[in-house]
Scaffold this motif. Structure first.
Motif, mmCIF file in Angstrom:
data_model
loop_
_atom_site.group_PDB
_atom_site.id
_atom_site.type_symbol
_atom_site.label_atom_id
_atom_site.label_comp_id
_atom_site.label_asym_id
_atom_site.label_seq_id
_atom_site.Cartn_x
_atom_site.Cartn_y
_atom_site.Cartn_z
ATOM 1 N N PRO A 24 -15.302 30.950 22.158
ATOM 2 C CA PRO A 24 -15.210 31.079 23.387
ATOM 3 C C PRO A 24 -14.691 29.204 23.932
ATOM 4 N N PRO A 25 -13.825 29.357 25.321
ATOM 5 C CA PRO A 25 -13.312 28.297 25.379
ATOM 6 C C PRO A 25 -14.199 27.430 25.400
ATOM 7 N N PRO A 26 -13.754 25.980 25.586
ATOM 8 C CA PRO A 26 -14.360 25.304 24.887
ATOM 9 C C PRO A 26 -14.525 24.029 26.868
ATOM 10 N N GLU A 27 -14.078 24.541 27.815
ATOM 11 C CA GLU A 27 -13.865 23.726 29.042
ATOM 12 C C GLU A 27 -14.312 25.027 29.556
ATOM 13 N N LEU A 28 -14.473 24.608 30.984
ATOM 14 C CA LEU A 28 -15.338 25.827 32.428
ATOM 15 C C LEU A 28 -13.499 25.542 33.129
ATOM 16 N N THR A 29 -13.958 26.899 34.098
ATOM 17 C CA THR A 29 -13.052 26.735 35.780
ATOM 18 C C THR A 29 -13.899 26.063 36.567
ATOM 19 N N TYR A 30 -13.319 25.172 37.730
ATOM 20 C CA TYR A 30 -14.234 24.898 38.556
ATOM 21 C C TYR A 30 -15.331 25.570 38.904
ATOM 22 N N ARG A 31 -15.170 26.258 39.296
ATOM 23 C CA ARG A 31 -16.221 27.379 39.797
ATOM 24 C C ARG A 31 -17.652 27.360 39.549
ATOM 25 N N ALA B 29 -23.084 16.289 33.508
ATOM 26 C CA ALA B 29 -22.565 16.399 34.538
ATOM 27 C C ALA B 29 -20.969 16.935 33.356
ATOM 28 N N ALA B 30 -20.446 17.530 34.992
ATOM 29 C CA ALA B 30 -19.010 18.107 34.766
ATOM 30 C C ALA B 30 -18.022 16.678 35.084
ATOM 31 N N MET B 31 -16.803 17.019 34.014
ATOM 32 C CA MET B 31 -15.608 14.981 34.202
ATOM 33 C C MET B 31 -14.537 15.843 33.937
ATOM 34 N N TYR B 32 -13.323 15.496 34.296
ATOM 35 C CA TYR B 32 -12.501 16.063 33.411
ATOM 36 C C TYR B 32 -11.122 14.571 33.307
ATOM 37 N N LYS B 33 -10.415 14.498 32.515
ATOM 38 C CA LYS B 33 -9.334 13.016 32.915
ATOM 39 C C LYS B 33 -8.886 13.371 33.590
ATOM 40 N N GLY B 34 -8.945 12.263 34.009
ATOM 41 C CA GLY B 34 -7.693 11.547 35.330
ATOM 42 C C GLY B 34 -6.585 10.737 35.059
ATOM 43 N N ALA B 35 -5.098 11.038 35.312
ATOM 44 C CA ALA B 35 -4.139 9.845 35.407
ATOM 45 C C ALA B 35 -4.312 8.448 36.861
ATOM 46 N N PHE B 36 -4.247 7.449 36.232
ATOM 47 C CA PHE B 36 -4.033 6.930 37.526
ATOM 48 C C PHE B 36 -3.061 5.808 38.003
ATOM 49 N N TYR C 235 -16.827 14.080 24.235
ATOM 50 C CA TYR C 235 -17.136 14.547 25.651
ATOM 51 C C TYR C 235 -16.187 14.881 25.774
ATOM 52 N N ASP C 236 -14.848 14.586 25.091
ATOM 53 C CA ASP C 236 -14.112 15.408 25.448
ATOM 54 C C ASP C 236 -12.697 15.395 24.333
ATOM 55 N N VAL C 237 -13.146 16.605 23.253
ATOM 56 C CA VAL C 237 -12.709 16.403 21.953
ATOM 57 C C VAL C 237 -10.643 17.093 22.803
ATOM 58 N N GLY D 153 -5.880 15.788 31.884
ATOM 59 C CA GLY D 153 -5.839 16.864 30.251
ATOM 60 C C GLY D 153 -5.755 18.047 30.419
ATOM 61 N N ASN D 154 -6.048 18.829 28.991
ATOM 62 C CA ASN D 154 -5.923 20.091 29.155
ATOM 63 C C ASN D 154 -5.723 21.141 29.866
ATOM 64 N N THR D 155 -5.126 22.403 30.485
ATOM 65 C CA THR D 155 -5.375 23.237 32.029
ATOM 66 C C THR D 155 -5.358 24.520 31.426
ATOM 67 N N ASN D 156 -5.584 25.257 31.082
ATOM 68 C CA ASN D 156 -5.999 26.884 29.928
ATOM 69 C C ASN D 156 -5.765 27.917 31.065
ATOM 70 N N GLY D 157 -4.955 29.066 30.747
ATOM 71 C CA GLY D 157 -5.566 30.535 31.383
ATOM 72 C C GLY D 157 -5.366 31.339 30.581
ATOM 73 N N TRP D 158 -6.125 32.597 31.068
ATOM 74 C CA TRP D 158 -4.986 33.713 30.612
ATOM 75 C C TRP D 158 -4.685 34.497 30.615
ATOM 76 N N LYS D 159 -4.271 34.497 31.753
ATOM 77 C CA LYS D 159 -3.933 34.835 32.797
ATOM 78 C C LYS D 159 -2.895 35.077 34.243
#
Length: 443
Positions: free
Chosen positions: A76-83, A98-105, A198-200, A227-233
């Motif tokens: 399965p994908p290593p990450e989740l959708t927002y909802r 905890a849900a989390m993601y990487k951001g740039a500032f 926690y974020d490979v 970070g990575n964003t992936n979709g399949w459709k």
């Protein structure tokens, strides 16, 4: 007796300095090559949080393409959708989650003498710090209220605090991120888990982030993932809301399932597995999750293996380095045989004076062990140069993986001595079994 044998071994090495140096060099080159690859491999495959790695679980839901898996075999994908991440956060089963993601500032210090610069940040729920036992130097993290409402607070990493405030307690001070003011409420102590388990997906061996912000800022400020964003459709994503409601996966999700007073860790994990399977089954009724149930709860080390943090090429390199050490040892056997046979008359005289075969073998093996110690020490120096070369080749991101610690140094010496004794066993036995009468007669 050992002290006497050691004195004889030293004299023997000094008597043939070139031959002795060649043997020491042979074992040193082999040990240097082995320890360079073994050090990198050991640190890459180390448990990054041993005190609770069996309690922390990466949560993965198979929301991917119904026609093909995220990765073979049926991963399965290593990450989740927002909802999905928001739905899982409503569970009260995990002890912490905890849900989390990487951001740039763009970080703009109050001190105008420090120019603005780009930093990597982590947007997460408050449990992040408890979940991963993150150490604090000053202050603390935020509470859960900051995850639900806009609260402009920030936790600084130690590197950022050192750079901005010279390492002083900056709690209560202000920094500007993306042109918005944030109050510093905590400063981390040294914390650079390796691998960054926690974020490979966004660099398993990257440094930990410089700033940590509550989830509550994500939607109001529309903080995009770096970070990575992936979709399949194909999806029409032209607004931030449509991005949040898409099937794109980009959020890491971790849960602590260490059990409680009422249930064991296994029971808690089973209950949580049932929860996520039930959630996915409900989503199937809405037309989502069209693949068979394939939701995973993987503890830290299992997750590292599933994500192949340590690649097969690393294992091959370790194997090749030990093969190289074997070649060095074969050469050493020849050199030892030549050296010991050259001393055969002297050894025959010792046998004639009453020394047993075993005592002659012991004498030779002590000399071999001494060669192993010297070769091991020189091999450590070679390994140190090798690790410097690896760091120069792959950059500072590999700094944590190119440190030769005391444990690995001791391991190198043990390997060197054991390998030398193994190489010296045949020459020692062969010389020890020579009949002294024939050798003395030849003299």
């Amino acid at each position: 007796m050992f002290h006497y044998y050691l004195q004889l071994a030293l004299k023997s090495l000094r008597r043939n300095p070139i031959l002795s140096s060649l043997m020491v060099l042979a074992i040193a080159i082999g040990i240097g090559a082995c320890m360079t690859t073994l050090t990198v491999y050991s640190l890459m495959s180390a448990d990054p949080i041993p005190q609770k790695s069996e309690q922390l679980f990466a949560v993965r839901l198979d929301s991917w393409d119904p026609n093909q898996p995220w990765d073979e075999p049926n991963e399965p994908p290593p990450e989740l959708t927002y909802r999905d991440a928001m739905a899982l956060m409503r569970s009260d089963i995990p002890s912490h989650q905890a849900a989390m993601y990487k951001g740039a500032f763009a970080l703009q210090p109050d001190d105008k003498s420090v120019p603005a610069y780009l930093v990597m940040g982590r947007i997460s729920f408050a449990d992040f710090f408890t979940l991963f036992d993150v150490p604090f130097q000053y202050g603390s993290g935020w509470d859960s209220s900051a995850d639900k409402a806009l609260s402009q607070v920030v936790v600084l990493g130690k590197r950022a605090n050192d750079k901005l405030f010279g390492g002083e307690n900056s709690v209560g001070k202000t920094v500007r991120l993306n042109d918005k003011a944030y109050k510093v409420i905590g400063v981390l102590d040294t914390w650079d888990p390796s691998p960054k388990f926690y974020d490979v997906n966004n660099g398993a061996f990257d440094d930990a982030e410089d700033v940590y912000l509550p989830w509550g800022i994500a939607v109001p400020y529309q903080v995009r993932t770096a970070g990575n964003t992936n979709g399949w459709k194909p999806e029409d994503i032209d607004t931030y809301d449509s991005f949040l409601n898409s099937e794109l996966v980009w959020i890491q999700f971790w849960a602590q399932l260490g059990g409680s007073d009422k249930e064991s860790p296994a029971e808690q994990k089973a209950r949580y597995q049932t929860f996520i399977d039930s959630y996915v089954s409900e989503q199937k009724k809405l037309g989502r999750f069209q693949r068979p149930l394939n939701n995973r709860l993987s503890d830290v080390n299992t997750f590292m293996a599933e994500r192949e943090v340590v690649g097969e090429d690393n294992r091959v390199l370790v194997g090749l380095s030990f093969l190289f050490l074997t070649v060095c040892l074969i050469n050493m056997i020849g050199l030892l045989l030549a050296k010991f046979l050259g001393r055969a008359p002297e050894l025959a005289l010792r046998r004639a004076l009453g020394a047993s075969q075993w005592q002659v073998m012991q004498l030779n093996l002590v000399e071999v062990a001494l060669i192993g110690v010297l070769g091991g020490l020189l091999g450590l120096l070679f390994a140190w140069f090798g690790l410097i070369a690896v760091r120069a080749l792959y950059g500072d991101g590999y700094g944590a993986l190119t440190s030769l610690n005391a444990g690995l140094a001791m391991q190198a010496l043990i390997i060197a001595i054991a390998a030398s004794l193994l190489a010296g066993l045949y020459p020692a036995v062969r010389v020890g079994r020579l009949a002294p009468a024939g050798l003395l007669k030849a003299q």
